[in-house]
Design a protein around this motif. Structure first.
Motif, short mmCIF file in Angstrom:
data_model
loop_
_atom_site.label_atom_id
_atom_site.label_comp_id
_atom_site.label_asym_id
_atom_site.label_seq_id
_atom_site.Cartn_x
_atom_site.Cartn_y
_atom_site.Cartn_z
N UNK A 5 -4.10 3.26 8.22
CA UNK A 5 -3.65 2.25 7.27
C UNK A 5 -2.93 2.94 6.12
N UNK A 6 -1.81 2.40 5.76
CA UNK A 6 -1.07 2.93 4.64
C UNK A 6 -1.78 2.59 3.34
N UNK A 7 -1.75 3.51 2.42
CA UNK A 7 -2.37 3.20 1.13
C UNK A 7 -1.34 2.55 0.22
N UNK A 8 -1.73 1.44 -0.33
CA UNK A 8 -0.85 0.73 -1.25
C UNK A 8 -1.46 0.78 -2.64
#
Lengths: 206, 397
Positions: A5-8
């Motif tokens: 999961x990409x960190x936002x």
């Protein structure tokens, strides 16, 4: 390899109108500066991919209109904020005095789980103007305020001259990431890094 | 019956469901907001219906945007969908469109943009994909879809929704979508699944990247991340409006954020909302000459509350006159709004601007945030139909 999961990171920039919030954001994201002043309508955001330590994260930077009363902006802007950037103009005393209000209002609106340790960063902008001669807020004074509010990191910047902008946002990203990571620890149920085995064979889009 | 402004009952009481026949089939749709504004068309995914966008319809129409949420009749191929959608638009008199499509709806929106490049002006793509091959490959039984019993189709669609404990707003959004799924016939379900599992890919889309917003949820959703990332790569210059959380149905679970992004998108692509802003400065009254059809912002709720029961029954009919009646009713209720009704310590004595639309959105958002509307239609029971289905299936095996 499972896709991670990409960190936002969500970052909110606040401060009186005309202190240079939009310019700082534009300088940082687009490497552009315009002398023309255009009031921000409501709010807008820009995104930037940044490397923080060894992680690639997406920063979503929200620029809000300083003219509006803070309360009217509402929770949608602030939900999930990871860092709040308070900006004032070193040449305008009032904009410095208002930092307290912006900070308080942010805490009320965003209602972060850990109010005491929520990351803020303060930027004293427009240090380039008139070679510093029109300056009315001393660095010492600003630093004093930051210290009294739990050692908020402080940067003196010039969006026009691209002075300290990169460094300030690096610090913002780092602190935001720290906050984001802590949130993950608090709410383990909501984190699904591997995207769940049961979903991999799903064929339906809902 | 008391309705809370912004809730589903309120929506049903003021926004009429319309139907229009295309050939022998009917499109169901909601069309709300000033007719002079280019509409935003919302297209749901496999499990959604036009109703799932009720929060967008209520909020954006109150900001002076026109929103159309549409449900296609059962169609059995991508090309048939494109043709049917085009005829639908022709029939309701809409030429240029801005489309907000989620998952399968996003795929279809791109498909339409590919085949009818001149009609699509902008796209908001949410949790969607460029290609159905993965779904096609995973559905070895797709040729049997039309023969499959309804409960199995439902179960299949629901299997894409994430199980397990959810935070309340996401749980409510799932419950709502599941309740909508219950309203679909077997034929409708089969058609949607067929569209989702027929091999197809998006060809060239002429909409410039600058007119595309990609709005994905960052926590999870049924569309695999790899497929969503392909969308981001294809439209490299598109705006990435990532929502931190929200699950599969952010238009329900994160309605305020979604609405904000939709407004930002519409503003970016040049859609002007029709609003009467009457700020305290009184400088912005120009739009008011619009014979009461201008959309006024209620001081603190975003939507005027439905007053009494009068007119509510008739507004659910499909005639146009009742719709305009609803508009007028709305316009008449919200008189004018000022900067911020709560006049707390005015620490900022600078000139006040007329309230921007976005800020108005936020007022509503604030209220929603405090009110935590419960959209679950299951009368307080938190046992969702989804769980029920799963249990039922479990017992069968």
């Amino acid at each position: 390899m499972a896709t991670r999961k990409r960190t936002l990171l969500k970052v909110i920039i606040l401060g009186d109108s005309g202190v240079g919030k939009t310019s700082l954001m534009n300088q940082y994201v687009n490497k552009k500066f315009s002398n023309q002043y255009k009031a921000t309508i409501g709010a807008d955001f820009l995104t930037k991919e940044v490397q923080v330590e060894d992680r690639l994260v997406t920063m979503q930077i929200w620029d809000t209109a300083g003219q509006e009363r803070f309360q009217s902006l509402g929770v949608a802007f602030y939900r999930g904020a990871d860092c709040c950037v308070l900006v004032y103009d070193v040449n305008v005393m009032k904009s410095f005095e208002n930092l307290d209000n912006w900070r308080n209002e942010f805490l009320i609106q965003a209602n972060p789980s850990d109010r005491e340790n929520f990351p803020f960063v303060v930027l004293g902008n427009k240090v380039d103007i008139d070679g510093g001669n029109s300056r009315v807020v001393a660095e010492k004074k600003a630093k004093g305020w930051c210290t009294s509010k739990g050692n908020i990191p402080y940067f003196e910047t010039s969006a026009k001259e691209d002075l300290n902008v990169e460094a300030a946002f690096q610090c913002i990203a780092k602190n935001a990431l720290k906050n984001e990571t802590e949130e993950e620890i608090y709410l383990p149920d909501t984190i699904d890094v591997n995207n769940g085995g049961s979903q991999s064979k799903s064929t339906c889009e809902c | 019956m008391a309705t809370r402004p912004g809730d589903y009952t309120h929506f049903k009481s003021i926004v009429p469901l319309k139907r229009v026949s295309i050939g022998t089939k009917y499109w169901r749709y909601y069309d709300y907001g000033p007719k002079s504004v280019p509409p935003l068309i919302c297209i749901p995914g496999t499990a959604g219906t036009a109703e799932v966008f009720y929060k967008q319809i209520l909020t954006l129409s109150s900001k002076g945007y026109r929103v159309i949420a549409a449900d296609a009749p059962p169609v059995w191929s991508h090309q048939e969908w494109v043709n049917s959608f085009e005829k639908f638009l022709d029939t309701i008199g809409v030429h240029h469109v801005h489309i907000y499509g989620t998952s399968l709806g996003g795929f279809l929106a791109q498909l339409f943009a590919h085949y009818r490049p001149r009609r699509v002006q902008s796209l908001v793509l949410s949790n969607t994909f460029l290609d159905t091959r993965e779904f096609a490959a995973a559905t070895t039984w797709s040729s049997l879809i039309t023969w499959t019993p309804e409960f199995l189709l439902k179960r299949y669609i629901l299997s894409g929704i994430r199980d397990g404990p959810q935070e309340p707003l996401i749980a409510d959004s799932i419950d709502f979508v599941v309740s909508q799924l219950e309203t679909l016939s077997k034929k409708e379900l089969a058609a949607r699944l067929t569209l989702n599992t027929t091999v197809g890919a998006i060809g060239q889309v002429l909409v410039p990247d600058s007119d595309i917003t990609i709005m994905d949820t960052n926590d999870y959703c049924a569309t695999p991340q790899a497929l969503r990332e392909e969308v981001g790569v294809r439209y490299g210059g598109a705006r990435k409006a990532v929502l931190k959380t929200g699950g599969d149905f952010p238009f329900l679970s994160r309605a305020d954020e979604v609405n904000l992004h939709l407004q930002l998108h519409l503003r970016r692509v040049g859609v002007e909302a029709l609003v009467v802003t009457k700020g305290p400065g009184g400088s912005d009254d120009s739009a008011q000459g619009e014979d009461g059809r201008g959309f006024l912002q209620h001081p603190d709720l975003g939507m005027p509350p439905a007053e009494g029961g009068t007119g509510e029954g008739s507004s659910t009919s499909s005639s146009n006159s009742s719709a305009s009646e609803a508009y007028r009713q709305k316009a008449g209720l919200g008189n004018e709004w000022t900067m911020c009704p709560c006049n707390a310590t005015d620490w900022d004595s600078r000139k006040k601007f007329p309230l921007d639309l976005l800020v108005a959105a936020s007022i509503e958002a604030t209220i929603q945030g405090h009110g935590l509307p419960n959209d679950g239609l299951l009368g307080g029971s938190k046992v969702s139909i989804m769980r029920y289905w799963q249990l039922a299936m479990y017992n069968l095996y």
